[in-house]
Every structure is written in structure tokens, then in C-alpha cells.
Design a protein around this motif. Structure first.
Motif, PDB file in Angstrom:
ATOM      1  N   PHE A  62       0.936  -1.146   0.096  1.00  0.00           N
ATOM      2  CA  PHE A  62      -0.006   0.094  -0.163  1.00  0.00           C
ATOM      3  C   PHE A  62       0.880   1.238   0.159  1.00  0.00           C
ATOM      4  CE2 PHE A  62      -2.331  -3.386   1.931  1.00  0.00           C
ATOM      5  CZ  PHE A  62      -3.548  -3.474   1.575  1.00  0.00           C
ATOM      6  N   GLU A  63       0.302   2.251  -0.717  1.00  0.00           N
ATOM      7  CA  GLU A  63       0.907   3.694  -0.553  1.00  0.00           C
ATOM      8  C   GLU A  63       0.261   4.595   0.440  1.00  0.00           C
ATOM      9  OE1 GLU A  63       2.817   6.625  -3.721  1.00  0.00           O
ATOM     10  OE2 GLU A  63       0.671   6.288  -3.873  1.00  0.00           O
ATOM     11  N   VAL A  64       0.507   5.318   1.489  1.00  0.00           N
ATOM     12  CA  VAL A  64      -0.091   6.127   2.298  1.00  0.00           C
ATOM     13  C   VAL A  64       0.610   7.383   2.106  1.00  0.00           C
ATOM     14  CG1 VAL A  64      -0.753   6.198   4.665  1.00  0.00           C
ATOM     15  CG2 VAL A  64      -0.503   3.954   3.866  1.00  0.00           C
ATOM     16  N   ILE A  65      -0.301   8.366   1.838  1.00  0.00           N
ATOM     17  CA  ILE A  65       0.212   9.739   1.601  1.00  0.00           C
ATOM     18  C   ILE A  65      -0.232  10.544   2.777  1.00  0.00           C
ATOM     19  CG2 ILE A  65       0.350  11.594  -0.041  1.00  0.00           C
ATOM     20  CD1 ILE A  65      -0.811   9.429  -2.298  1.00  0.00           C
ATOM     21  N   ASN A  66       0.737  11.426   3.184  1.00  0.00           N
ATOM     22  CA  ASN A  66       0.526  12.200   4.215  1.00  0.00           C
ATOM     23  C   ASN A  66       0.752  13.615   3.838  1.00  0.00           C
ATOM     24  OD1 ASN A  66       0.407  13.564   6.971  1.00  0.00           O
ATOM     25  ND2 ASN A  66       1.543  11.841   7.701  1.00  0.00           N
ATOM     26  N   ARG A  67      -0.440  14.426   3.686  1.00  0.00           N
ATOM     27  CA  ARG A  67      -0.506  15.765   3.179  1.00  0.00           C
ATOM     28  C   ARG A  67      -0.397  16.736   4.201  1.00  0.00           C
ATOM     29  NH1 ARG A  67      -3.674  13.094  -0.686  1.00  0.00           N
ATOM     30  NH2 ARG A  67      -2.844  12.909  -2.861  1.00  0.00           N
ATOM     31  N   VAL A  68       0.544  17.509   4.311  1.00  0.00           N
ATOM     32  CA  VAL A  68       0.756  18.468   5.214  1.00  0.00           C
ATOM     33  C   VAL A  68       0.856  20.006   4.697  1.00  0.00           C
ATOM     34  CG1 VAL A  68       2.093  19.393   7.025  1.00  0.00           C
ATOM     35  CG2 VAL A  68       2.092  17.156   6.883  1.00  0.00           C
ATOM     36  N   LYS A  69       0.019  20.792   5.079  1.00  0.00           N
ATOM     37  CA  LYS A  69      -0.055  22.141   4.520  1.00  0.00           C
ATOM     38  C   LYS A  69       0.456  23.220   5.685  1.00  0.00           C
ATOM     39  CE  LYS A  69      -2.304  26.004   1.921  1.00  0.00           C
ATOM     40  NZ  LYS A  69      -3.507  26.427   1.128  1.00  0.00           N
ATOM     41  N   ILE A  70       1.307  23.853   5.818  1.00  0.00           N
ATOM     42  CA  ILE A  70       1.637  24.793   6.823  1.00  0.00           C
ATOM     43  C   ILE A  70       1.464  26.134   6.339  1.00  0.00           C
ATOM     44  CG2 ILE A  70       3.260  25.393   8.327  1.00  0.00           C
ATOM     45  CD1 ILE A  70       4.342  22.570   8.262  1.00  0.00           C
ATOM     46  N   LEU A 105      -4.436   4.173   7.982  1.00  0.00           N
ATOM     47  CA  LEU A 105      -4.223   5.785   7.842  1.00  0.00           C
ATOM     48  C   LEU A 105      -4.044   6.215   9.416  1.00  0.00           C
ATOM     49  CD1 LEU A 105      -7.717   6.529   6.098  1.00  0.00           C
ATOM     50  CD2 LEU A 105      -5.220   6.655   5.348  1.00  0.00           C
ATOM     51  N   ILE A 106      -3.577   5.107  10.362  1.00  0.00           N
ATOM     52  CA  ILE A 106      -3.296   5.472  11.864  1.00  0.00           C
ATOM     53  C   ILE A 106      -1.901   5.255  11.872  1.00  0.00           C
ATOM     54  CG2 ILE A 106      -3.590   5.336  14.083  1.00  0.00           C
ATOM     55  CD1 ILE A 106      -6.571   4.907  13.506  1.00  0.00           C
ATOM     56  N   GLU A 107      -1.551   4.014  11.947  1.00  0.00           N
ATOM     57  CA  GLU A 107      -0.279   3.321  12.157  1.00  0.00           C
ATOM     58  C   GLU A 107       0.934   3.595  11.140  1.00  0.00           C
ATOM     59  OE1 GLU A 107       0.673   2.188  15.087  1.00  0.00           O
ATOM     60  OE2 GLU A 107      -1.541   2.397  15.576  1.00  0.00           O
ATOM     61  N   CYS A 108       0.199   3.550   9.761  1.00  0.00           N
ATOM     62  CA  CYS A 108       1.599   3.979   8.795  1.00  0.00           C
ATOM     63  C   CYS A 108       1.883   5.214   8.970  1.00  0.00           C
ATOM     64  CB  CYS A 108       0.847   3.320   7.469  1.00  0.00           C
ATOM     65  SG  CYS A 108       0.630   1.619   7.107  1.00  0.00           S
ATOM     66  N   PRO A 109       1.193   6.388   8.923  1.00  0.00           N
ATOM     67  CA  PRO A 109       1.528   7.522   9.022  1.00  0.00           C
ATOM     68  C   PRO A 109       2.396   7.850  10.261  1.00  0.00           C
ATOM     69  CG  PRO A 109      -0.815   7.543   8.536  1.00  0.00           C
ATOM     70  CD  PRO A 109      -0.427   6.320   8.646  1.00  0.00           C
ATOM     71  N   ARG A 110       1.881   7.135  11.175  1.00  0.00           N
ATOM     72  CA  ARG A 110       2.739   7.336  12.698  1.00  0.00           C
ATOM     73  C   ARG A 110       4.228   7.065  12.404  1.00  0.00           C
ATOM     74  NH1 ARG A 110      -0.288   5.634  18.013  1.00  0.00           N
ATOM     75  NH2 ARG A 110      -1.610   5.621  16.399  1.00  0.00           N
ATOM     76  N   ALA A 141      -6.823  10.279  16.559  1.00  0.00           N
ATOM     77  CA  ALA A 141      -8.062  11.491  16.357  1.00  0.00           C
ATOM     78  C   ALA A 141      -8.158  12.065  15.210  1.00  0.00           C
ATOM     79  CB  ALA A 141      -7.518  12.664  17.642  1.00  0.00           C
ATOM     80  N   LEU A 142      -7.450  12.364  14.468  1.00  0.00           N
ATOM     81  CA  LEU A 142      -7.546  12.645  12.964  1.00  0.00           C
ATOM     82  C   LEU A 142      -8.460  11.933  12.240  1.00  0.00           C
ATOM     83  CD1 LEU A 142      -6.594  14.911  11.260  1.00  0.00           C
ATOM     84  CD2 LEU A 142      -4.607  13.391  10.527  1.00  0.00           C
ATOM     85  N   TYR A 143      -8.217  10.524  12.485  1.00  0.00           N
ATOM     86  CA  TYR A 143      -8.993   9.217  11.692  1.00  0.00           C
ATOM     87  C   TYR A 143     -10.616   9.417  12.139  1.00  0.00           C
ATOM     88  CZ  TYR A 143     -10.478   4.795   9.955  1.00  0.00           C
ATOM     89  OH  TYR A 143     -11.121   3.756   9.204  1.00  0.00           O
ATOM     90  N   ARG A 144     -10.678   9.510  13.636  1.00  0.00           N
ATOM     91  CA  ARG A 144     -11.978   9.724  14.252  1.00  0.00           C
ATOM     92  C   ARG A 144     -12.797  10.797  13.581  1.00  0.00           C
ATOM     93  NH1 ARG A 144     -10.677   7.644  20.257  1.00  0.00           N
ATOM     94  NH2 ARG A 144     -10.483   5.481  19.823  1.00  0.00           N
ATOM     95  N   GLN A 145     -11.965  11.868  13.398  1.00  0.00           N
ATOM     96  CA  GLN A 145     -12.617  13.194  13.100  1.00  0.00           C
ATOM     97  C   GLN A 145     -13.039  13.263  11.611  1.00  0.00           C
ATOM     98  OE1 GLN A 145      -9.755  16.358  13.351  1.00  0.00           O
ATOM     99  NE2 GLN A 145     -10.933  18.038  12.395  1.00  0.00           N
ATOM    100  N   GLU A 146     -12.206  12.465  10.696  1.00  0.00           N
ATOM    101  CA  GLU A 146     -12.353  12.057   9.318  1.00  0.00           C
ATOM    102  C   GLU A 146     -13.912  11.158   9.426  1.00  0.00           C
ATOM    103  OE1 GLU A 146     -12.588  12.476   5.367  1.00  0.00           O
ATOM    104  OE2 GLU A 146     -11.924  13.885   6.828  1.00  0.00           O
ATOM    105  N   LEU A 147     -14.036  10.298  10.164  1.00  0.00           N
ATOM    106  CA  LEU A 147     -15.061   9.559  10.120  1.00  0.00           C
ATOM    107  C   LEU A 147     -16.334  10.357  10.419  1.00  0.00           C
ATOM    108  CD1 LEU A 147     -14.013   6.160  11.845  1.00  0.00           C
ATOM    109  CD2 LEU A 147     -14.331   6.558   9.399  1.00  0.00           C
ATOM    110  N   LEU A 148     -16.146  10.953  11.382  1.00  0.00           N
ATOM    111  CA  LEU A 148     -17.555  11.920  11.834  1.00  0.00           C
ATOM    112  C   LEU A 148     -17.769  13.055  10.779  1.00  0.00           C
ATOM    113  CD1 LEU A 148     -16.620  12.639  15.552  1.00  0.00           C
ATOM    114  CD2 LEU A 148     -18.368  11.170  14.942  1.00  0.00           C
ATOM    115  N   ARG A 149     -16.841  13.185  10.093  1.00  0.00           N
ATOM    116  CA  ARG A 149     -17.139  14.483   8.956  1.00  0.00           C
ATOM    117  C   ARG A 149     -17.599  13.873   7.990  1.00  0.00           C
ATOM    118  NH1 ARG A 149     -15.573  15.676   4.207  1.00  0.00           N
ATOM    119  NH2 ARG A 149     -14.378  14.197   4.110  1.00  0.00           N
TER     120      ARG A 149
END
Length: 164
Positions: A62-70, A105-110, A141-149
Motif C-alpha cells: 500500500f501507498e500511504v500519503i500524508n499531506r501537510v499544509k503549513i 491511516l493511523i499506524e502507517c502515517p505514525r 483523533a484525526l481518523y475519528r474526526q474524518e469518520l465523523l465528518r
């Protein structure tokens, strides 16, 4: 003795994850303040947005992409904008199908976050600012937030749907 072994459940193989590679997929650093000749006197306000994506490449890969905008702002003036897509390719085995999505979406980005932190620190320093050391990201928390959204979005669509 054979009865004891038959009564015990089969040993479950533990999940396995291996980072095959990780890399900068896309990056942009816009040094707005210096380009416009603005002098930043006070501590700028920093906002960080994170989003995640995952896709299957092959069996167990799998490819997991972490997008960060600062974005850094001093008052109404933008100081700099840093956008980074950092990806990892992972081999994931023995994860039940119903747990694969959160695992990706939790363990791989970590696992790859320390490298993102280093890149952000280096780029901001090389851009002429103090190195920005990102706080740890709570991927659960980010994963849970996305599920709620997504759930709220689905409920909104259902509420707007015409009734026959």
C-alpha cells in the motif's frame, strides 16, 4: 492431551508492517514575506492542516500519503506556505480486512511522521526562518474526526434527498 490442544483456539498470526520505502511525493515552499520584502517583526501565527490518503499497489502493498499544509501569517500578511506530500510504501500482512483502513491511516502515517517533522524543520530553516518543529500528530483523533465528518456529510445528503 489431544483434547486440550483441540480446545485451544488456533494461534492468530500477529499483524506485520514493513516500510518498503518513503519519499517526498510533492513539495512546495513559497517564501511570500521575503519575495514581497516584508519584515516580520513579531511571532507569526502558524496553522497546520493534515490529510491522509491510502491506496493499494499490489497484494499486501500500500501507498500511504500524508499531506501537510503549513501556513505562517503575521497579521494579514502571509509569511510562508509549505505544502508537503510525503508518502510511504508499506507491506502489511495479517490485518483483518475490517481493520485495514484504520491501520493504514493511523499506524502507517505514525511510522513516517518523524521524517516529515525533519523535512519541515529543514525547509523552514533553509527558507530563512527558525526551524519549525511540528508537534506530534494524533492520527487516531484525526481518523475519528474524518469518520465523523463523512458521517455528517452522508446524513446531510440523506436529509436533502427527495422523498418518493
Amino acid at each position: 492431551m489431544a483434547e486440550e490442544n483441540a480446545a485451544q483456539p488456533a494461534q492468530q498470526t500477529p499483524p506485520r508492517m514493513k516500510v518498503l520505502t518513503q519519499y517526498v511525493r510533492d513539495m512546495s515552499f513559497e517564501n511570500v514575506a521575503i519575495q514581497k520584502g516584508l519584515k516580520v517583526e513579531n511571532n507569526p501565527e502558524i496553522s497546520v492542516q493534515v490529510s491522509l490518503d491510502a491506496r493499494k499497489l499490489a497484494d499486501d502493498q500500500f501507498e500511504v500519503i500524508n499531506r501537510v499544509k503549513i501556513e505562517s501569517k503575521a497579521g494579514d500578511a502571509t509569511v510562508f506556505i509549505l505544502e508537503l506530500d510525503y508518502a510511504g510504501r508499506f507491506e502489511v500482512q495479517n490485518v483483518p480486512e475490517d481493520q485495514l483502513h484504520p491501520f493504514l491511516l493511523i499506524e502507517c502515517p505514525r511510522m513516517i511522521f518523524p521524517y516529515i517533522r525533519r523535512i519541515v524543520s529543514d525547509v523552514t530553516r533553509d527558507g530563512g526562518y527558525p526551524p519549525l518543529n511540528l508537534d506530534s500528530i494524533d492520527y487516531l483523533a484525526l481518523y475519528r474526526q474524518e469518520l465523523l465528518r463523512r458521517q455528517a456529510q452522508l446524513q446531510e445528503k440523506q436529509a436533502d434527498a427527495p422523498v418518493n
